[in-house]
Enzyme design. Structure first.
Site, mmCIF file in Angstrom:
data_model
loop_
_atom_site.group_PDB
_atom_site.id
_atom_site.type_symbol
_atom_site.label_atom_id
_atom_site.label_comp_id
_atom_site.label_asym_id
_atom_site.label_seq_id
_atom_site.Cartn_x
_atom_site.Cartn_y
_atom_site.Cartn_z
ATOM 1 N N ALA A 168 0.849 -1.192 0.000
ATOM 2 C CA ALA A 168 0.000 0.000 0.000
ATOM 3 C C ALA A 168 0.887 1.245 0.000
ATOM 4 O O ALA A 168 2.058 1.193 0.361
ATOM 5 C CB ALA A 168 -0.910 0.003 1.217
ATOM 6 N N CYS A 169 0.296 2.349 -0.405
ATOM 7 C CA CYS A 169 0.969 3.642 -0.438
ATOM 8 C C CYS A 169 1.588 3.921 0.925
ATOM 9 O O CYS A 169 0.937 3.671 1.938
ATOM 10 C CB CYS A 169 -0.067 4.711 -0.795
ATOM 11 S SG CYS A 169 0.602 6.358 -0.897
ATOM 12 N N PRO A 170 2.811 4.339 0.991
ATOM 13 C CA PRO A 170 3.699 4.833 -0.059
ATOM 14 C C PRO A 170 4.720 3.809 -0.538
ATOM 15 O O PRO A 170 5.643 4.151 -1.279
ATOM 16 C CB PRO A 170 4.416 5.993 0.629
ATOM 17 C CG PRO A 170 4.632 5.476 2.020
ATOM 18 C CD PRO A 170 3.355 4.675 2.328
ATOM 19 N N ASP B 49 -2.428 -1.428 -5.673
ATOM 20 C CA ASP B 49 -2.904 -0.351 -4.800
ATOM 21 C C ASP B 49 -3.779 0.594 -5.627
ATOM 22 O O ASP B 49 -3.341 1.087 -6.663
ATOM 23 C CB ASP B 49 -1.688 0.395 -4.230
ATOM 24 C CG ASP B 49 -2.059 1.566 -3.339
ATOM 25 O OD1 ASP B 49 -3.257 1.737 -3.032
ATOM 26 O OD2 ASP B 49 -1.154 2.321 -2.942
#
Length: 75
Positions: free
Chosen positions: A13-15, A40
């Site tokens: 997932a981000c980042p 994502d």
């Protein structure tokens, strides 16, 4: 001849996908391409902004099934 390096960031997932891209792009030569696979939902927006900010070329961003695939050319 330009090389294409593949990077799988699925499940991150981000980042984290952008962090992995930042590390991988340092390992390739200018003109080479990095093909990144992610799942994502924010990836397309994130990679577009990252390329614009750092001056790399986002050659393509496409959907393959549930994956997003971005091709980045290092400048």
């Amino acid at each position: 001849m330009a090389e294409t390096v593949k990077l799988d960031t699925k499940g991150l997932a981000c980042p984290m996908p952008i962090i992995k891209i930042s590390k991988a792009i340092k390992e390739i030569a200018a003109g080479d391409r990095l093909e990144v696979r992610a799942d994502d939902p924010a990836f397309e927006t994130d990679v577009t902004a990252w390329c614009k900010k750092l001056g790399h070329t986002l050659v393509e961003c496409r959907t393959e099934g549930t994956d997003l695939v971005a091709v980045i050319e290092k400048q």
